[in-house]
Motif scaffolding. Structure first.
Motif, PDB file in Angstrom:
ATOM      1  N   ARG A  84      45.637   7.596  40.838  1.00 50.73           N
ATOM      2  CA  ARG A  84      45.757   8.530  39.720  1.00 50.73           C
ATOM      3  C   ARG A  84      47.237   8.735  39.451  1.00 50.73           C
ATOM      4  O   ARG A  84      48.072   8.583  40.341  1.00 50.73           O
ATOM      5  CB  ARG A  84      45.096   9.869  40.057  1.00 50.73           C
ATOM      6  CG  ARG A  84      43.599   9.745  40.305  1.00 50.73           C
ATOM      7  CD  ARG A  84      42.964  11.064  40.672  1.00 50.73           C
ATOM      8  NE  ARG A  84      43.613  11.642  41.848  1.00 50.73           N
ATOM      9  CZ  ARG A  84      43.419  12.878  42.279  1.00 50.73           C
ATOM     10  NH1 ARG A  84      42.597  13.682  41.655  1.00 50.73           N
ATOM     11  NH2 ARG A  84      44.034  13.319  43.360  1.00 50.73           N
ATOM     12  N   PHE A 120      50.157  11.380  37.936  1.00 51.09           N
ATOM     13  CA  PHE A 120      50.530  12.741  37.573  1.00 51.09           C
ATOM     14  C   PHE A 120      51.912  12.687  36.946  1.00 51.09           C
ATOM     15  O   PHE A 120      52.801  12.032  37.482  1.00 51.09           O
ATOM     16  CB  PHE A 120      50.555  13.636  38.816  1.00 51.09           C
ATOM     17  CG  PHE A 120      49.189  13.832  39.426  1.00 51.09           C
ATOM     18  CD1 PHE A 120      48.523  15.031  39.259  1.00 51.09           C
ATOM     19  CD2 PHE A 120      48.579  12.820  40.156  1.00 51.09           C
ATOM     20  CE1 PHE A 120      47.254  15.216  39.817  1.00 51.09           C
ATOM     21  CE2 PHE A 120      47.324  12.989  40.716  1.00 51.09           C
ATOM     22  CZ  PHE A 120      46.658  14.195  40.545  1.00 51.09           C
ATOM     23  N   ASN A 169      43.480   7.276  35.082  1.00 50.60           N
ATOM     24  CA  ASN A 169      43.284   8.691  35.370  1.00 50.60           C
ATOM     25  C   ASN A 169      44.664   9.327  35.412  1.00 50.60           C
ATOM     26  O   ASN A 169      45.400   9.154  36.382  1.00 50.60           O
ATOM     27  CB  ASN A 169      42.565   8.881  36.709  1.00 50.60           C
ATOM     28  CG  ASN A 169      41.139   8.416  36.648  1.00 50.60           C
ATOM     29  OD1 ASN A 169      40.443   8.657  35.678  1.00 50.60           O
ATOM     30  ND2 ASN A 169      40.698   7.721  37.681  1.00 50.60           N
ATOM     31  N   TYR A 206      47.216  12.801  34.552  1.00 47.77           N
ATOM     32  CA  TYR A 206      47.252  14.256  34.450  1.00 47.77           C
ATOM     33  C   TYR A 206      48.681  14.724  34.228  1.00 47.77           C
ATOM     34  O   TYR A 206      49.627  14.071  34.659  1.00 47.77           O
ATOM     35  CB  TYR A 206      46.715  14.898  35.739  1.00 47.77           C
ATOM     36  CG  TYR A 206      45.321  14.436  36.073  1.00 47.77           C
ATOM     37  CD1 TYR A 206      44.214  15.061  35.493  1.00 47.77           C
ATOM     38  CD2 TYR A 206      45.114  13.377  36.943  1.00 47.77           C
ATOM     39  CE1 TYR A 206      42.930  14.619  35.779  1.00 47.77           C
ATOM     40  CE2 TYR A 206      43.832  12.934  37.235  1.00 47.77           C
ATOM     41  CZ  TYR A 206      42.746  13.559  36.657  1.00 47.77           C
ATOM     42  OH  TYR A 206      41.486  13.130  36.935  1.00 47.77           O
ATOM     43  N   THR A 220      44.517  20.074  35.892  1.00 47.27           N
ATOM     44  CA  THR A 220      45.152  19.096  36.770  1.00 47.27           C
ATOM     45  C   THR A 220      44.677  19.305  38.204  1.00 47.27           C
ATOM     46  O   THR A 220      44.840  20.382  38.769  1.00 47.27           O
ATOM     47  CB  THR A 220      46.686  19.215  36.691  1.00 47.27           C
ATOM     48  OG1 THR A 220      47.067  19.020  35.325  1.00 47.27           O
ATOM     49  CG2 THR A 220      47.367  18.178  37.562  1.00 47.27           C
TER      50      THR A 220
END
Length: 184
Positions: free
Chosen positions: A36, A38, A62, A64, A71
């Motif tokens: 993922r 961020f 994915n 965020y 989140t």
């Protein structure tokens, strides 16, 4: 007006021409290999980061944005994309420190390879642009504050998405369009 556009285009093109290709490629590979992604940044740089996270989602990742209410927790195998022109933005420094403690990878985009945040980073992608600090080694610009960095950042992050999408094959545009919001 046209002279201003021309000068801004010259400046951004000159900055992007000086981005290290190996750093760019390593950054792209880090994105592709992340469980993922961020994204953290403040101010205009943070807005460019949000645009990048949106395109990552369109590309099927994915992704965020740090600070949003939806989140989730970051974990090992995840990547934090830390964006700070100066490399010293306190909030981004805090996020990078926390991500490293948890075992996530940190990839920094900055003008300053020797910054505090770079000390927490697994990879630093340098954009050799002017920031609001106007340090000696920064290129000249007609643009205010960190505009040259933020515009170059936006173009660079779009190039990452385009590069990843080209590798994915012909169906990627249709897939991105399918993932685009339909509640407008």
């Amino acid at each position: 007006m046209k002279q201003l556009f021309a000068q801004m285009n010259i400046e951004v093109a000159a900055v992007l021409d000086r981005v290290n290709e190996a750093e760019f490629a390593a950054f792209s590979e880090g994105i592709k290999g992340a469980a993922r992604i961020f994204v953290a940044g403040e101010g205009r740089s943070g807005l460019m980061g949000k645009a990048f996270a949106m395109r990552l989602m369109h590309a099927g990742f994915n992704a965020y944005v740090i600070g949003e209410t939806i989140t989730p927790s970051i974990e090992p195998g995840d990547v934090l994309v830390a964006i700070s022109g100066s490399g010293t933005t306190e909030a981004v420094l805090l996020y990078a420190n926390q991500a490293k403690k948890i075992g996530a990878s940190v990839m920094l985009i900055t003008t300053n390879r020797n910054s505090k945040i770079a000390g927490y980073s697994d990879l630093t992608l340098r954009i050799p642009a002017a920031t609001k600090l106007r340090l000696e080694d920064e290129p000249p610009t007609i643009q205010p504050l960190g505009n040259q960095f933020d515009q170059s950042l936006h173009m660079l992050l779009d190039a990452v998405i385009i590069g990843i999408s080209v590798e994915a094959g012909d169906g990627s545009y249709q897939e991105m369009a399918r993932r685009h919001t339909n509640l407008q």
